[in-house]
Design an enzyme around this catalytic site. Structure first.
Site, PDB file in Angstrom:
ATOM      1  N   GLY A  87      24.910  27.267  21.525  1.00  0.00           N
ATOM      2  CA  GLY A  87      24.718  28.443  20.673  1.00  0.00           C
ATOM      3  C   GLY A  87      24.689  28.073  19.198  1.00  0.00           C
ATOM      4  N   CYS A 123      32.353  33.963  31.757  1.00  0.00           N
ATOM      5  CA  CYS A 123      32.608  33.783  30.322  1.00  0.00           C
ATOM      6  C   CYS A 123      33.815  34.605  29.889  1.00  0.00           C
ATOM      7  CB  CYS A 123      31.391  34.205  29.531  1.00  0.00           C
ATOM      8  SG  CYS A 123      30.807  35.829  30.013  1.00  0.00           S
ATOM      9  N   LYS A 168      14.008  31.335  30.383  1.00  0.00           N
ATOM     10  CA  LYS A 168      14.347  30.074  31.058  1.00  0.00           C
ATOM     11  C   LYS A 168      15.696  30.189  31.760  1.00  0.00           C
ATOM     12  CE  LYS A 168      16.607  26.338  30.274  1.00  0.00           C
ATOM     13  NZ  LYS A 168      17.117  25.770  31.553  1.00  0.00           N
ATOM     14  N   GLU A 202      25.397  35.113  23.168  1.00  0.00           N
ATOM     15  CA  GLU A 202      26.570  35.445  23.981  1.00  0.00           C
ATOM     16  C   GLU A 202      27.158  34.121  24.435  1.00  0.00           C
ATOM     17  OE1 GLU A 202      27.638  38.430  24.427  1.00  0.00           O
ATOM     18  OE2 GLU A 202      25.914  39.780  24.190  1.00  0.00           O
ATOM     19  N   GLU A 224      37.795  26.376  26.551  1.00  0.00           N
ATOM     20  CA  GLU A 224      37.258  27.041  27.728  1.00  0.00           C
ATOM     21  C   GLU A 224      37.090  26.026  28.856  1.00  0.00           C
ATOM     22  OE1 GLU A 224      33.115  28.333  27.680  1.00  0.00           O
ATOM     23  OE2 GLU A 224      33.768  30.223  28.547  1.00  0.00           O
ATOM     24  N   GLY A 259      25.238  31.283  26.870  1.00  0.00           N
ATOM     25  CA  GLY A 259      25.602  29.944  27.313  1.00  0.00           C
ATOM     26  C   GLY A 259      26.789  29.445  26.519  1.00  0.00           C
ATOM     27  N   SER A 260      26.866  28.140  26.363  1.00  0.00           N
ATOM     28  CA  SER A 260      28.040  27.552  25.736  1.00  0.00           C
ATOM     29  C   SER A 260      28.000  27.708  24.217  1.00  0.00           C
ATOM     30  CB  SER A 260      28.111  26.072  26.095  1.00  0.00           C
ATOM     31  OG  SER A 260      26.959  25.423  25.615  1.00  0.00           O
ATOM     32  N   THR A 261      29.163  27.652  23.607  1.00  0.00           N
ATOM     33  CA  THR A 261      29.264  27.777  22.154  1.00  0.00           C
ATOM     34  C   THR A 261      28.565  26.605  21.461  1.00  0.00           C
ATOM     35  OG1 THR A 261      31.266  29.082  22.353  1.00  0.00           O
ATOM     36  CG2 THR A 261      30.929  27.987  20.257  1.00  0.00           C
TER      37      THR A 261
HETATM   38  P1  NAP Z   1      24.808  25.792  28.342  1.00  0.00           P
HETATM   39  O1  NAP Z   1      24.892  24.363  28.629  1.00  0.00           O
HETATM   40  O2  NAP Z   1      24.886  26.253  26.945  1.00  0.00           O
HETATM   41  O3  NAP Z   1      23.447  26.280  29.001  1.00  0.00           O
HETATM   42  C1  NAP Z   1      22.958  27.594  28.913  1.00  0.00           C
HETATM   43  C2  NAP Z   1      21.453  27.562  28.990  1.00  0.00           C
HETATM   44  O4  NAP Z   1      20.920  26.910  27.840  1.00  0.00           O
HETATM   45  C3  NAP Z   1      20.916  26.789  30.184  1.00  0.00           C
HETATM   46  O5  NAP Z   1      19.732  27.416  30.632  1.00  0.00           O
HETATM   47  C4  NAP Z   1      20.625  25.435  29.568  1.00  0.00           C
HETATM   48  O6  NAP Z   1      19.711  24.679  30.310  1.00  0.00           O
HETATM   49  C5  NAP Z   1      20.088  25.838  28.230  1.00  0.00           C
HETATM   50  N1  NAP Z   1      20.171  24.805  27.190  1.00  0.00           N
HETATM   51  C6  NAP Z   1      20.863  23.641  27.176  1.00  0.00           C
HETATM   52  N2  NAP Z   1      20.675  22.990  26.014  1.00  0.00           N
HETATM   53  C7  NAP Z   1      19.861  23.754  25.269  1.00  0.00           C
HETATM   54  C8  NAP Z   1      19.299  23.633  23.955  1.00  0.00           C
HETATM   55  N3  NAP Z   1      19.568  22.588  23.170  1.00  0.00           N
HETATM   56  N4  NAP Z   1      18.494  24.615  23.497  1.00  0.00           N
HETATM   57  C9  NAP Z   1      18.229  25.701  24.257  1.00  0.00           C
HETATM   58  N5  NAP Z   1      18.718  25.871  25.501  1.00  0.00           N
HETATM   59  C10 NAP Z   1      19.528  24.915  26.008  1.00  0.00           C
HETATM   60  O7  NAP Z   1      25.890  26.627  29.105  1.00  0.00           O
HETATM   61  P2  NAP Z   1      26.298  26.494  30.610  1.00  0.00           P
HETATM   62  O8  NAP Z   1      27.273  25.393  30.708  1.00  0.00           O
HETATM   63  O9  NAP Z   1      25.089  26.474  31.465  1.00  0.00           O
HETATM   64  O10 NAP Z   1      26.984  27.916  30.839  1.00  0.00           O
HETATM   65  C11 NAP Z   1      28.336  28.131  30.682  1.00  0.00           C
HETATM   66  C12 NAP Z   1      28.635  28.741  29.326  1.00  0.00           C
HETATM   67  O11 NAP Z   1      28.004  30.011  29.177  1.00  0.00           O
HETATM   68  C13 NAP Z   1      30.092  28.997  29.132  1.00  0.00           C
HETATM   69  O12 NAP Z   1      30.500  28.547  27.881  1.00  0.00           O
HETATM   70  C14 NAP Z   1      30.208  30.520  29.216  1.00  0.00           C
HETATM   71  O13 NAP Z   1      31.290  31.059  28.561  1.00  0.00           O
HETATM   72  C15 NAP Z   1      28.912  30.952  28.659  1.00  0.00           C
HETATM   73  N6  NAP Z   1      28.566  32.295  29.118  1.00  0.00           N
HETATM   74  C16 NAP Z   1      28.698  33.339  28.246  1.00  0.00           C
HETATM   75  C17 NAP Z   1      28.381  34.639  28.645  1.00  0.00           C
HETATM   76  C18 NAP Z   1      28.504  35.792  27.701  1.00  0.00           C
HETATM   77  O14 NAP Z   1      27.994  36.860  27.984  1.00  0.00           O
HETATM   78  N7  NAP Z   1      29.152  35.638  26.566  1.00  0.00           N
HETATM   79  C19 NAP Z   1      27.920  34.879  29.935  1.00  0.00           C
HETATM   80  C20 NAP Z   1      27.811  33.790  30.808  1.00  0.00           C
HETATM   81  C21 NAP Z   1      28.125  32.504  30.368  1.00  0.00           C
HETATM   82  P3  NAP Z   1      20.269  23.726  31.489  1.00  0.00           P
HETATM   83  O15 NAP Z   1      20.775  24.611  32.566  1.00  0.00           O
HETATM   84  O16 NAP Z   1      19.108  22.967  31.926  1.00  0.00           O
HETATM   85  O17 NAP Z   1      21.350  22.876  30.873  1.00  0.00           O
END
Ligand code: NAP
Ligand code: MG
Length: 482
Positions: free
Chosen positions: A245, A296, A188, A262, A393, A240-242
């Site tokens: 996660g 990230c 997804k 991650e 962050e 994605g976000s902590t």
């Molecule tokens: P996010 O809100 O956690 O979203 C990540 C993904 O998860 C999106 O596809 C999101 O869908 C989906 N999602 C949302 N709620 C969910 C749930 N309850 N269960 C399963 N999936 C769900 O993060 P973001 O704001 O898009 O991304 C930014 C974050 O990613 C930052 O914190 C960044 O540090 C982290 N990141 C980490 C790495 C790494 O390698 N460590 C790399 C890149 C990014 P939607 O898009 O529809 O909300």
């Protein structure tokens, strides 16, 4: 210093979008075909640099997730799991070559949908995507050499959820090792950046990958939750976000699913007084401003040794004024658009908080475009360890600067964060780089450089930045029962 050092401009050099074919509407990619979502919902994806709609994209619900997981299971048991590893490798090589052939189109669409400068998507994202597939293609028939004296077995169906900051690269990081190890996939992409994953689905169909091996389901957070919580998924891979996660971690705790997470970061860059300052300043700028800080591992905290602080700040501010902010399709652009209105609001909230908590703000005087989502490169000085902008962050082009006198002080301050994804150290002496990096709680430490990636090198975090590694042999083992 006069703030206005930029009294010249480049002539515009926009990339043509003629080669980029974006359909009016995209369905879900299930079992090798594009199919309409069962409940019939679609959502729009826009260009964050203009606010204009690019396409309507299907929203997958639980019923679609069920169908996709069934297709992935059937492919795992029918074709993909039974295929010889060498044949699987050939498919991965084919995907890698097709990405190279279509790299221009992928780069343009990545920039249109996500707002990142074309220079980044063209020179960084898409080449890394192809390299990742090439790298794991090579391992497909050599798993017993990768893990000697073990019997590596695939896990089954992998449910994968990715964010919006590196849309296609994160898809490659997830799909390539999963397929190389004989698993099948339901992926997804993020809501705001689904287009390159859908173009990848077209490419996968063109590569004649057996139906069901890769399924791509667009949708929102609920779709992601349905994928990771599906009882017939054996492996969960999330970036994605902590916050999300942690929720996923709780949800899979009572199951036997294998998980890699991650998550976020709050990386420290440390400049020692013997560092090559110009080189260090360029690295700091690359680490936090290129790509709008939507990384990230962005170097969002800077620690400067006191005796070079004045020089570093003078050079940094001067460099910030020369950054080209604007049209992401322009080849001269350094800083593109903020990915979404929500993310822009989050960044603005943090900037306000920084000011309210007493830090001193400096922002580039660049002119921001009148439509779309934009944030001028920002640096905060006079930041304390407990400031919100030094702890949380932000995920935007906002740097928090602090000073230190001694190396132990720098290490202590750098480690004083719940995250542990990455860090950078700048010094003339190799021995000091190694000594400091061995004391930093970070999955990746760069020395005299920043944001360098290679498929052979594992990437991942400590503490609240998650666990598990992607890339290299570590990335293979995450998809294997050893
Ligand atoms: P996010 O809100 O956690 O979203 C990540 C993904 O998860 C999106 O596809 C999101 O869908 C989906 N999602 C949302 N709620 C969910 C749930 N309850 N269960 C399963 N999936 C769900 O993060 P973001 O704001 O898009 O991304 C930014 C974050 O990613 C930052 O914190 C960044 O540090 C982290 N990141 C980490 C790495 C790494 O390698 N460590 C790399 C890149 C990014 P939607 O898009 O529809 O909300
Ligand atoms: Mg978009």
């Amino acid at each position: 210093m006069s703030r206005k050092t930029k009294d010249w401009n480049y002539a515009p050099a926009p990339e043509s979008t003629a080669q980029a074919k974006v359909a009016k509407r995209y369905d879900l990619f299930i079992n090798g075909k594009f199919v309409a979502p069962k409940k019939g919902g679609y959502f729009r994806t826009t260009n964050p640099a203009t606010g204009r709609k690019l396409s309507d994209v299907a929203e997958a619900t639980q019923a679609d997730v069920d169908t996709a997981v069934k297709a992935a299971r059937a492919a795992y048991e029918g074709t993909w799991g039974k295929m010889s590893p060498r044949e699987r490798g050939k498919y991965l090589y084919r995907i890698a070559r097709l990405i190279q052939e279509r790299s221009r189109e992928f780069a343009i669409i990545e920039t249109l949908d996500g707002g990142k400068p074309i220079r980044e998507s063209r020179d960084v994202d898409i080449p890394l995507v192809a390299n990742h597939f090439f790298y794991y293609a090579g391992w497909a028939d050599k798993l017993e050499y990768a893990f000697p004296n073990r019997k590596p077995k695939p896990l089954g169906v992998a449910g994968q959820v990715i964010p919006w900051n590196f849309p296609l690269l994160m898809a490659a990081w997830k799909i390539a090792p999963a397929l190389a190890t004989g698993n099948t996939v339901v992926l997804k992409p993020a809501e705001t950046t689904p287009l390159t994953a859908l173009k990848l689905a077209e490419l996968i169909a063109d590569a004649d990958l057996p139906p069901g091996v890769v399924n791509i389901l667009t949708g929102a957070g609920e779709t992601g939750a349905a994928v990771v919580n599906h009882p017939d998924v054996n492996k969960v891979a999330f970036t994605g976000s902590t916050d999300v996660g942690k929720r996923i971690q709780q949800a899979v705790a009572a199951t036997d699913k294998k998980v890699t997470l991650e998550l976020g970061g709050k990386a420290a860059n440390i400049i020692l007084d013997d560092a090559a300052i110009d080189q260090a300043v360029e690295g700091i700028v690359n680490g936090i401003y290129f790509n709008q800080g939507h990384v990230c591992c962005a170097g969002s905290r800077l620690f400067v040794q006191e005796n070079v602080y004045e020089e570093v700040m003078w050079k940094l501010k001067r460099r910030i004024e020369t950054l080209v902010v604007g049209d992401p399709l322009d080849k001269n652009t350094d800083v593109g658009a903020i990915n979404s209105k929500e993310q822009l609001k989050t960044i603005q909230r943090y900037i306000k908080k920084g000011i309210d908590e007493g830090a001193e703000i400096y922002q580039s005087e660049c002119e921001l475009p009148s439509s779309g989502n934009w944030c001028a490169p920002t640096v905060f000085t006079n930041v304390s360890q407990s400031s919100t902008i030094a702890q949380e962050e932000i995920f935007g082009p906002v740097l928090a600067v602090q000073t230190f006198r001694t190396v132990p002080e720098a290490i202590e301050k750098a480690n004083n964060t719940p995250f542990g994804l990455s860090a950078g150290v700048w010094s003339d002496k190799g021995a000091r780089l190694f000594q400091i990096s061995s004391h930093l709680d970070a999955g990746v430490v760069w020395g005299n450089t920043y944001n360098q990636f290679d498929p052979a090198s594992p990437f991942g975090g400590y503490k609240e930045s998650g666990f598990g590694r992607e890339g290299g042999l570590h990335g293979l083992s995450a998809y294997l029962d050893l």
